[in-house]
Design a protein around this motif. Sequence first.
Motif, PDB file in Angstrom:
ATOM      1  N   VAL A  77     -50.198  -5.826 -20.918  1.00  0.00           N
ATOM      2  CA  VAL A  77     -49.632  -6.781 -20.683  1.00  0.00           C
ATOM      3  C   VAL A  77     -48.322  -6.493 -21.373  1.00  0.00           C
ATOM      4  CG1 VAL A  77     -48.962  -9.183 -20.506  1.00  0.00           C
ATOM      5  CG2 VAL A  77     -51.203  -8.459 -20.145  1.00  0.00           C
ATOM      6  N   TYR A  78     -46.997  -6.456 -20.641  1.00  0.00           N
ATOM      7  CA  TYR A  78     -45.956  -5.946 -21.448  1.00  0.00           C
ATOM      8  C   TYR A  78     -44.887  -7.073 -21.182  1.00  0.00           C
ATOM      9  CZ  TYR A  78     -41.452  -3.401 -22.509  1.00  0.00           C
ATOM     10  OH  TYR A  78     -40.257  -3.404 -23.094  1.00  0.00           O
ATOM     11  N   SER A  79     -44.246  -7.304 -22.422  1.00  0.00           N
ATOM     12  CA  SER A  79     -43.144  -8.225 -22.275  1.00  0.00           C
ATOM     13  C   SER A  79     -41.772  -7.699 -22.725  1.00  0.00           C
ATOM     14  CB  SER A  79     -43.305  -9.693 -23.020  1.00  0.00           C
ATOM     15  OG  SER A  79     -42.042 -10.537 -22.970  1.00  0.00           O
ATOM     16  N   PRO A  80     -40.929  -7.489 -21.694  1.00  0.00           N
ATOM     17  CA  PRO A  80     -39.867  -6.738 -22.044  1.00  0.00           C
ATOM     18  C   PRO A  80     -38.658  -7.723 -22.746  1.00  0.00           C
ATOM     19  CG  PRO A  80     -39.796  -7.185 -19.536  1.00  0.00           C
ATOM     20  CD  PRO A  80     -40.957  -7.572 -20.153  1.00  0.00           C
ATOM     21  N   ASP A  81     -38.565  -8.860 -22.511  1.00  0.00           N
ATOM     22  CA  ASP A  81     -37.560  -9.596 -23.220  1.00  0.00           C
ATOM     23  C   ASP A  81     -38.089 -10.575 -24.289  1.00  0.00           C
ATOM     24  OD1 ASP A  81     -36.353  -9.278 -20.540  1.00  0.00           O
ATOM     25  OD2 ASP A  81     -37.571 -10.551 -19.489  1.00  0.00           O
ATOM     26  N   GLY A  82     -39.232 -10.150 -24.745  1.00  0.00           N
ATOM     27  CA  GLY A  82     -39.551 -11.072 -25.994  1.00  0.00           C
ATOM     28  C   GLY A  82     -41.085 -11.076 -26.297  1.00  0.00           C
ATOM     29  N   SER A  83     -41.459 -11.730 -27.307  1.00  0.00           N
ATOM     30  CA  SER A  83     -42.841 -12.087 -27.838  1.00  0.00           C
ATOM     31  C   SER A  83     -43.892 -12.561 -26.895  1.00  0.00           C
ATOM     32  CB  SER A  83     -42.967 -12.751 -29.150  1.00  0.00           C
ATOM     33  OG  SER A  83     -44.122 -12.828 -29.468  1.00  0.00           O
ATOM     34  N   LEU A  84     -44.940 -12.007 -26.785  1.00  0.00           N
ATOM     35  CA  LEU A  84     -45.992 -12.536 -25.958  1.00  0.00           C
ATOM     36  C   LEU A  84     -46.511 -13.918 -26.384  1.00  0.00           C
ATOM     37  CD1 LEU A  84     -48.194  -9.507 -25.139  1.00  0.00           C
ATOM     38  CD2 LEU A  84     -46.878 -10.806 -23.114  1.00  0.00           C
ATOM     39  N   LEU A  85     -46.100 -14.246 -27.675  1.00  0.00           N
ATOM     40  CA  LEU A  85     -46.483 -15.763 -28.404  1.00  0.00           C
ATOM     41  C   LEU A  85     -45.649 -16.617 -27.958  1.00  0.00           C
ATOM     42  CD1 LEU A  85     -47.381 -14.273 -32.024  1.00  0.00           C
ATOM     43  CD2 LEU A  85     -48.988 -14.473 -30.262  1.00  0.00           C
ATOM     44  N   ASP A  86     -44.612 -16.580 -27.136  1.00  0.00           N
ATOM     45  CA  ASP A  86     -43.752 -17.411 -26.565  1.00  0.00           C
ATOM     46  C   ASP A  86     -44.550 -18.406 -25.741  1.00  0.00           C
ATOM     47  OD1 ASP A  86     -41.853 -16.581 -28.541  1.00  0.00           O
ATOM     48  OD2 ASP A  86     -40.475 -15.620 -26.872  1.00  0.00           O
ATOM     49  N   GLU A  87     -44.570 -19.552 -25.843  1.00  0.00           N
ATOM     50  CA  GLU A  87     -45.359 -20.452 -25.098  1.00  0.00           C
ATOM     51  C   GLU A  87     -45.603 -20.110 -23.624  1.00  0.00           C
ATOM     52  OE1 GLU A  87     -48.308 -22.787 -24.802  1.00  0.00           O
ATOM     53  OE2 GLU A  87     -47.538 -22.415 -26.632  1.00  0.00           O
ATOM     54  N   PRO A  88     -44.234 -20.155 -23.000  1.00  0.00           N
ATOM     55  CA  PRO A  88     -44.527 -20.017 -21.625  1.00  0.00           C
ATOM     56  C   PRO A  88     -45.225 -18.674 -21.152  1.00  0.00           C
ATOM     57  CG  PRO A  88     -42.115 -20.829 -22.269  1.00  0.00           C
ATOM     58  CD  PRO A  88     -42.942 -20.224 -23.442  1.00  0.00           C
ATOM     59  N   ARG A  89     -45.162 -17.770 -22.039  1.00  0.00           N
ATOM     60  CA  ARG A  89     -45.677 -16.280 -21.653  1.00  0.00           C
ATOM     61  C   ARG A  89     -47.084 -16.379 -21.992  1.00  0.00           C
ATOM     62  NH1 ARG A  89     -40.859 -14.591 -24.482  1.00  0.00           N
ATOM     63  NH2 ARG A  89     -39.120 -13.794 -22.939  1.00  0.00           N
ATOM     64  N   LYS A  90     -47.403 -17.188 -23.159  1.00  0.00           N
ATOM     65  CA  LYS A  90     -48.783 -17.196 -23.490  1.00  0.00           C
ATOM     66  C   LYS A  90     -49.438 -17.824 -22.424  1.00  0.00           C
ATOM     67  CE  LYS A  90     -51.938 -18.619 -27.273  1.00  0.00           C
ATOM     68  NZ  LYS A  90     -51.783 -18.932 -28.881  1.00  0.00           N
ATOM     69  N   ALA A  91     -48.719 -19.015 -22.102  1.00  0.00           N
ATOM     70  CA  ALA A  91     -49.504 -19.958 -20.959  1.00  0.00           C
ATOM     71  C   ALA A  91     -49.774 -19.050 -19.574  1.00  0.00           C
ATOM     72  CB  ALA A  91     -48.759 -21.272 -20.859  1.00  0.00           C
ATOM     73  N   VAL A  93     -50.244 -15.979 -19.532  1.00  0.00           N
ATOM     74  CA  VAL A  93     -51.216 -14.945 -19.971  1.00  0.00           C
ATOM     75  C   VAL A  93     -52.606 -15.544 -19.850  1.00  0.00           C
ATOM     76  CG1 VAL A  93     -52.237 -13.426 -21.640  1.00  0.00           C
ATOM     77  CG2 VAL A  93     -49.810 -13.349 -21.111  1.00  0.00           C
ATOM     78  N   GLU A  94     -52.567 -16.695 -20.178  1.00  0.00           N
ATOM     79  CA  GLU A  94     -54.057 -17.584 -20.447  1.00  0.00           C
ATOM     80  C   GLU A  94     -54.338 -18.095 -18.924  1.00  0.00           C
ATOM     81  OE1 GLU A  94     -55.976 -17.963 -22.736  1.00  0.00           O
ATOM     82  OE2 GLU A  94     -54.692 -17.758 -24.566  1.00  0.00           O
ATOM     83  N   ARG A  95     -53.425 -18.222 -18.049  1.00  0.00           N
ATOM     84  CA  ARG A  95     -53.745 -18.386 -16.450  1.00  0.00           C
ATOM     85  C   ARG A  95     -54.482 -17.121 -15.840  1.00  0.00           C
ATOM     86  NH1 ARG A  95     -49.012 -21.283 -16.739  1.00  0.00           N
ATOM     87  NH2 ARG A  95     -47.968 -19.540 -15.675  1.00  0.00           N
ATOM     88  N   ALA A  96     -53.934 -15.933 -16.256  1.00  0.00           N
ATOM     89  CA  ALA A  96     -54.342 -14.639 -15.754  1.00  0.00           C
ATOM     90  C   ALA A  96     -55.924 -14.425 -16.385  1.00  0.00           C
ATOM     91  CB  ALA A  96     -53.313 -13.686 -16.176  1.00  0.00           C
ATOM     92  N   LEU A  97     -55.858 -14.775 -17.720  1.00  0.00           N
ATOM     93  CA  LEU A  97     -57.237 -14.680 -18.090  1.00  0.00           C
ATOM     94  C   LEU A  97     -58.322 -15.298 -17.318  1.00  0.00           C
ATOM     95  CD1 LEU A  97     -56.281 -14.561 -21.990  1.00  0.00           C
ATOM     96  CD2 LEU A  97     -57.056 -12.450 -20.564  1.00  0.00           C
ATOM     97  N   ASP A  98     -57.939 -16.797 -16.939  1.00  0.00           N
ATOM     98  CA  ASP A  98     -58.877 -17.468 -16.327  1.00  0.00           C
ATOM     99  C   ASP A  98     -59.146 -16.828 -15.113  1.00  0.00           C
ATOM    100  OD1 ASP A  98     -59.102 -19.488 -18.527  1.00  0.00           O
ATOM    101  OD2 ASP A  98     -57.305 -20.534 -17.508  1.00  0.00           O
ATOM    102  N   TYR A 113     -54.653 -12.096 -27.656  1.00  0.00           N
ATOM    103  CA  TYR A 113     -54.191 -12.828 -28.718  1.00  0.00           C
ATOM    104  C   TYR A 113     -55.348 -12.609 -29.937  1.00  0.00           C
ATOM    105  CZ  TYR A 113     -50.848 -14.450 -25.486  1.00  0.00           C
ATOM    106  OH  TYR A 113     -49.965 -14.481 -24.185  1.00  0.00           O
ATOM    107  N   SER A 114     -55.337 -11.275 -30.290  1.00  0.00           N
ATOM    108  CA  SER A 114     -56.328 -11.152 -31.471  1.00  0.00           C
ATOM    109  C   SER A 114     -55.660 -10.023 -32.294  1.00  0.00           C
ATOM    110  CB  SER A 114     -57.765 -10.796 -30.964  1.00  0.00           C
ATOM    111  OG  SER A 114     -57.559  -9.670 -30.364  1.00  0.00           O
ATOM    112  N   ALA A 115     -56.299  -9.559 -33.350  1.00  0.00           N
ATOM    113  CA  ALA A 115     -55.710  -8.644 -34.133  1.00  0.00           C
ATOM    114  C   ALA A 115     -55.852  -7.108 -33.362  1.00  0.00           C
ATOM    115  CB  ALA A 115     -56.354  -8.364 -35.396  1.00  0.00           C
TER     116      ALA A 115
END
Length: 733
Positions: A77-91, A93-98, A113-115
């Motif tokens: 998963v690649y975010s060209p515009d910023g961090s994957l930790l930003d809430e909209p992007r993280k949400a 990704v979580e929907r994709a995981l589900d 979202y792990s080391a």
Amino acid sequence: MSRFLGRLGEWCARRGRLVLALWVIAAAALMGGSLVFGSPVSNDVAIPGTDSQRAHDLMRAGFGPGYDVGGTVQLLVYSPDGSLLDEPRKAAVERALDRLREQPHVDEVSTPYSAAGMSPSLQIGLITVRLSGHDSTQQAATAQALSDAAEPARQAGLEVVAAASGNPADKEIKTGPSEVIGVVCALLVLVFAFGTLTAALVPIFTALVSVASSLGVIGLLGHVVDVPKQAGIMATMIGLGVGIDYALFLLSRHRRLLATGLTVRQAVRGAVSSSGGAVVFAGGTVIIALSALMFGGFPLLRTLGWVTGISVVTAVLTAVTLVPAQLGLLGHRVNALKVPFLGRRPESSGWGSLGAWVARRPWRVLIGSVLLLGALAAPALSLQLGPLDEGYGAKDDPGRRAYELMEVGFGPGSNGPVSVVATVPHAATDADLDRLRDEIETVDGVRHVSDGEIGESGTVMMVQVIPDHAPSDPEALEVVKAIRGLDLPGFEVHVGGEVAALADAGDRISERTPLVIAVVVLLSALLLLLAFRAPIVAIKAALMNLVSLGTAFGALALVFSIGLGSGLVGMDPPAGASYLETLFFSVPIETYVPLLLFAVLFGLSMDYEVFLLTAVRQAYLKHGDNRRAVAEGLGSTGRVITSAALIMVAVFTAFIAYPDPMVKTFGVGLAVAIAVDATLIRGFLVPATMVLLGRWNWWCPRWLDRLLPNLSVEGEEDERPAEPAREPERVTV
């Protein structure tokens, strides 16, 4: 044998409609069956008896199929515009995981979202999906389905790609436009050679029926045996080449006999009894060469050899049955639909003059040919063998994109993790696991060692090791060797994974290569001995084929190892490469490719040797003048051999357009070798040596002459009543 083939050809000519219908029905039924029931392929590259295979077996037994080859799919998963930790992007990704957890056969989905799953830049995340109960032969389809399930992440502007499993040579290779291009080029050559569209279509139709039948058989065999993914493309390449060539040789002889005033059936009988025998022996050498791969100690090569041989068997069968059937149905209309400005030309004028020219100065031709061929083969000394990873895939290939993201986010070694499996005689403890990890971390070239796990049996431990080097880097192999060399009393350590398996494959193939070469050369020479009853001719033919192989490996080294022309064959350099790096982009050649290429080329090169020797032998039996026989043999076969070689070169060159590096390698090697073989070797080197040997070409010891069965390959020149030609006295001792 020639009489049997002549009768078979005449029978097929009399019952042309029946034979034609049977072949068309068989081809349609076999292809239809493979389409309806599917054509399973296998990505199993097991190498019994190796350390990597032992690690693989222990991993499967101790940790389940989710840790097996094909049991894990990784998504980047690649975010060209910023961090994957930003809430909209993280949400997102979580929907994709589900969504991924809801997919069939999914046992576990690890979060990015792990080391271990997040890159230092926080822009690249790794999702690992473990599977069980799925069809491991459909790895590409499974990975694509999981990638599609991650659509919620894409809707948020993120890029999601599936990392490829294995290397490019393990990926399924599907047919494409290269086959069409090859067939069209072959048709143009045939039209130019025959001057009529009707005659040109006979070899094309025969080859298409042959390839369709063989692909149908190979597809259905996938239900009962493990058929490698490369089998279909190899069968198509070889099947098209030899299928058109064998039909071409028969058709050319038939038209010559027809022009002498024979009836259609007499001409068919004469063509099949003479050229048909050469086709059978030529096909036999290809099959022998491919079958010898069973001694390679590599199941993938063994299966690929005999499965590809099916296309050669089918090509021989269609040549001696379907071609006579078509000729019987066409009659004199085989010369219909003449193409303007391509009227019939003398078959032997130019080549006969060349043969006479070579016969007058054999020593100069021999020395010049050897020097030129030596120069062409010299680059082979720079041939570089090694693993081929996804970094060498096409720029638009998702596997290469995933490779590049993994390399940027987690280091080059993350594309080829090493699995270290250790067993202890007692119940393993965390202390044992820590000791294993500590020892591995001391190895030079190791970047990271995972926490590790203890298997259900309690005696098996496993850790994942990330080297500092990419899978294709030779230093990665050194890391594998260093881990295997660790001294851990009480531990039995085995190293698996892609890099380790490729290292073991290279060692096994290097060990068995001399045996395979010896078997191919000896059996092929024996077959020629049975055909021509001439030991010197048989040995010389085998040596000449080795010469053409040297030029093929020289071309491979020049294009791939040195990199001169790798861009021209479609190999894409890494992003950001300089202009000089683009011009000389070096690409490693898989360790098993040279051995497979050797077997294929040795068999194909023998085809032209058989047809040339057959013509020389026929001329020698008529008048006993060796120098004249060489010139006449080259004159009568030069044009047809050149046309056949042009067809093969066109077919093999068309396959260079495939994105798969392995197919490109074969396309370059086969095209160059066939071109050199049909010109320098058959046009100059072979005639020169035959002139110098004189009557010794056909020498045979009396005891051997008595032992050999009479399997004449020459057949009958025609069917007209004539005084039997007196064979010159055989040179015997």
